[in-house]
Enzyme design. Sequence first.
Site, PDB file in Angstrom:
ATOM      1  N   SER A 126      91.538 -46.746 -89.922  1.00  0.00           N
ATOM      2  CA  SER A 126      91.832 -47.970 -90.664  1.00  0.00           C
ATOM      3  C   SER A 126      92.361 -47.644 -92.048  1.00  0.00           C
ATOM      4  O   SER A 126      92.021 -46.613 -92.628  1.00  0.00           O
ATOM      5  CB  SER A 126      90.529 -48.796 -90.787  1.00  0.00           C
ATOM      6  OG  SER A 126      90.687 -49.824 -91.739  1.00  0.00           O
ATOM      7  N   TYR A 151      81.242 -49.334 -93.670  1.00  0.00           N
ATOM      8  CA  TYR A 151      82.188 -49.378 -92.534  1.00  0.00           C
ATOM      9  C   TYR A 151      83.357 -48.430 -92.810  1.00  0.00           C
ATOM     10  O   TYR A 151      83.694 -47.582 -91.997  1.00  0.00           O
ATOM     11  CB  TYR A 151      82.711 -50.800 -92.310  1.00  0.00           C
ATOM     12  CG  TYR A 151      84.011 -50.821 -91.554  1.00  0.00           C
ATOM     13  CD1 TYR A 151      85.228 -51.016 -92.223  1.00  0.00           C
ATOM     14  CD2 TYR A 151      84.046 -50.591 -90.189  1.00  0.00           C
ATOM     15  CE1 TYR A 151      86.426 -50.985 -91.543  1.00  0.00           C
ATOM     16  CE2 TYR A 151      85.246 -50.566 -89.499  1.00  0.00           C
ATOM     17  CZ  TYR A 151      86.438 -50.757 -90.183  1.00  0.00           C
ATOM     18  OH  TYR A 151      87.624 -50.724 -89.510  1.00  0.00           O
ATOM     19  N   LYS A 155      84.743 -44.666 -91.055  1.00  0.00           N
ATOM     20  CA  LYS A 155      86.103 -44.321 -90.629  1.00  0.00           C
ATOM     21  C   LYS A 155      86.550 -43.020 -91.299  1.00  0.00           C
ATOM     22  O   LYS A 155      87.180 -42.163 -90.685  1.00  0.00           O
ATOM     23  CB  LYS A 155      87.075 -45.455 -90.959  1.00  0.00           C
ATOM     24  CG  LYS A 155      86.898 -46.681 -90.074  1.00  0.00           C
ATOM     25  CD  LYS A 155      87.066 -46.352 -88.602  1.00  0.00           C
ATOM     26  CE  LYS A 155      86.892 -47.566 -87.710  1.00  0.00           C
ATOM     27  NZ  LYS A 155      86.959 -47.222 -86.259  1.00  0.00           N
ATOM     28  N   PHE A 179      96.494 -51.278 -90.467  1.00  0.00           N
ATOM     29  CA  PHE A 179      96.358 -52.120 -91.645  1.00  0.00           C
ATOM     30  C   PHE A 179      95.635 -53.378 -91.181  1.00  0.00           C
ATOM     31  O   PHE A 179      94.529 -53.235 -90.613  1.00  0.00           O
ATOM     32  CB  PHE A 179      97.732 -52.258 -92.329  1.00  0.00           C
ATOM     33  CG  PHE A 179      98.004 -50.984 -93.115  1.00  0.00           C
ATOM     34  CD1 PHE A 179      98.223 -49.780 -92.456  1.00  0.00           C
ATOM     35  CD2 PHE A 179      97.918 -50.956 -94.493  1.00  0.00           C
ATOM     36  CE1 PHE A 179      98.387 -48.580 -93.152  1.00  0.00           C
ATOM     37  CE2 PHE A 179      98.105 -49.766 -95.205  1.00  0.00           C
ATOM     38  CZ  PHE A 179      98.328 -48.585 -94.537  1.00  0.00           C
ATOM     39  N   ASP A 299      86.371 -56.248-102.036  1.00  0.00           N
ATOM     40  CA  ASP A 299      87.812 -56.446-101.791  1.00  0.00           C
ATOM     41  C   ASP A 299      88.644 -55.573-102.713  1.00  0.00           C
ATOM     42  O   ASP A 299      88.324 -55.448-103.903  1.00  0.00           O
ATOM     43  CB  ASP A 299      88.190 -57.913-102.038  1.00  0.00           C
ATOM     44  CG  ASP A 299      88.070 -58.741-100.773  1.00  0.00           C
ATOM     45  OD1 ASP A 299      87.959 -59.976-100.884  1.00  0.00           O
ATOM     46  OD2 ASP A 299      88.076 -58.162 -99.676  1.00  0.00           O
TER      47      ASP A 299
HETATM   48  C1  WQD Z   1      91.998 -60.076 -96.069  1.00  0.00           C
HETATM   49  C2  WQD Z   1      92.170 -60.843 -97.364  1.00  0.00           C
HETATM   50  C3  WQD Z   1      90.111 -61.416 -98.460  1.00  0.00           C
HETATM   51  C4  WQD Z   1      88.639 -64.249 -95.482  1.00  0.00           C
HETATM   52  C5  WQD Z   1      88.976 -55.599 -93.336  1.00  0.00           C
HETATM   53  C6  WQD Z   1      88.665 -54.157 -93.086  1.00  0.00           C
HETATM   54  C7  WQD Z   1      89.775 -53.533 -92.275  1.00  0.00           C
HETATM   55  C8  WQD Z   1      89.913 -54.319 -91.027  1.00  0.00           C
HETATM   56  C9  WQD Z   1      90.265 -55.763 -91.347  1.00  0.00           C
HETATM   57  C10 WQD Z   1      88.663 -53.747 -89.060  1.00  0.00           C
HETATM   58  C11 WQD Z   1      91.205 -60.381 -98.454  1.00  0.00           C
HETATM   59  C12 WQD Z   1      90.871 -62.661 -98.014  1.00  0.00           C
HETATM   60  C13 WQD Z   1      89.419 -63.315 -96.143  1.00  0.00           C
HETATM   61  C14 WQD Z   1      88.467 -65.541 -96.056  1.00  0.00           C
HETATM   62  C15 WQD Z   1      89.850 -64.888 -97.897  1.00  0.00           C
HETATM   63  N1  WQD Z   1      88.689 -54.233 -90.291  1.00  0.00           N
HETATM   64  N2  WQD Z   1      90.017 -63.637 -97.322  1.00  0.00           N
HETATM   65  N3  WQD Z   1      89.082 -65.806 -97.240  1.00  0.00           N
HETATM   66  O1  WQD Z   1      89.076 -57.098 -95.930  1.00  0.00           O
HETATM   67  O2  WQD Z   1      91.591 -56.652 -95.873  1.00  0.00           O
HETATM   68  O3  WQD Z   1      90.143 -55.684 -94.106  1.00  0.00           O
HETATM   69  O4  WQD Z   1      89.177 -56.277 -92.138  1.00  0.00           O
HETATM   70  O5  WQD Z   1      89.555 -53.402 -88.363  1.00  0.00           O
HETATM   71  O6  WQD Z   1      89.422 -52.203 -91.965  1.00  0.00           O
HETATM   72  O7  WQD Z   1      88.615 -53.478 -94.330  1.00  0.00           O
HETATM   73  O8  WQD Z   1      90.554 -58.109 -94.127  1.00  0.00           O
HETATM   74  O9  WQD Z   1      90.875 -60.377 -93.269  1.00  0.00           O
HETATM   75  O10 WQD Z   1      88.617 -59.761 -94.278  1.00  0.00           O
HETATM   76  O11 WQD Z   1      90.600 -60.067 -95.755  1.00  0.00           O
HETATM   77  O12 WQD Z   1      90.393 -65.156 -98.977  1.00  0.00           O
HETATM   78  O13 WQD Z   1      87.752 -66.432 -95.508  1.00  0.00           O
HETATM   79  O14 WQD Z   1      91.847 -62.222 -97.114  1.00  0.00           O
HETATM   80  O15 WQD Z   1      89.554 -61.617 -99.745  1.00  0.00           O
HETATM   81  O16 WQD Z   1      91.878 -60.449 -99.683  1.00  0.00           O
HETATM   82  P1  WQD Z   1      90.319 -56.890 -95.146  1.00  0.00           P
HETATM   83  P2  WQD Z   1      90.109 -59.626 -94.296  1.00  0.00           P
END
Ligand code: WQD
Length: 343
Positions: A126, A151, A155, A179, A299
Amino acid sequence: MNKILVTGGCGYIGSHTIVDLIQHGFEVISADNNSRSNASILDGVERITGKKIKNYLVDLCVFDDTHAVFQENPDIIGIIHFAAFKSVGESVEHPLRYFDNNINSLINILRCCEEFSIPNFVFSSSCTVYGNPDESPVTEETQTKLAESPYGYTKQMGEQIVQQTVNSNKIQSILLRYFNPVGAHNSIEIGELPIGKPANLVPAITQTAIGKLPQMQVFGNDYPTRDGSCVRDYIHVSDIAHAHTLALNYLIAQKNTRNCEVFNLGTGNGYTVLEVINTFEKVSETKLNYQISGRRAGDIVGIFANNEKAKQQLGWVPQFNLEDMMRTAWQWELKLKNLNQNK
Ligand code: WQD
């Protein structure tokens, strides 16, 4: 036919990868204890491919049960290891649960890979291994920083365990750094099935739009970005899936120059949270009920990929744009609602 073991085959990326593998001539079996997934997703795989996939309901943290799968399938020529817990938030609350599950399952799989002399191993990694990068796009040579969550740390450790293990035997391996995987298969027969309240952005958007959630939060709009919200490299899950088929064929053809190679899987485009929401509203022709709230712990401000290495060496070219990602994610959410209504 070349038989591949997909661990976590009932999961989101695992199931999409099984579809792609079958469509490119591989035979596939799955090993998944369904602790975070639903075996019914393989029915969707069968509807797409016409193939019934055997899933071994085993906890990969139990060596003897894992070993039995390999004993029953001595003709496995490759492994794609997806099976792992993946919630950033949950890992912060229960770090030992993540270290135990994600690392012990990997060790057992690698032990079997060695014992049964399986030559090809693809590891699900990841972009989280980069931590909070100083700049984007990140290449595979960008210095990884201490992960922002247990987590992410599993990785990073997983990558090191694979690299050190394959150095001492004949296993050829690839680490794929995803990503942000989003969207659903074009057939809308399979897609993401978050358990409980979704932590990730796109299922939070689609569940809010369909009314499963009353409102969603945008975690912060005071970041140093175009519009103040975080930047990520969203990539369609089917593009991620196809990269695994290409990675296996690359190893089978012995095109790799080292026994462990790393590839970024992103589109190379970074989008802010608000840009994703705007695109979703345009594609779904719905107004999303969201509010700006405080930043979410852990984040990072922004990250997106330099994907040239995967393009040049694997011949991988992402096919789906952000509108495709939002459209298929929305169609999948609509499908789930219809299925629940017809129960
Ligand atoms: C993306 C953006 C949040 C939810 C993680 C892991 C990565 C992968 C994907 C496994 C951020 C914003 C989110 C919400 C929001 N995991 N957000 N409101 O954190 O980039 O990645 O998940 O495969 O390894 O690190 O993904 O989708 O949680 O967040 O504003 O209700 O959306 O703050 O900026 P992230 P995400």
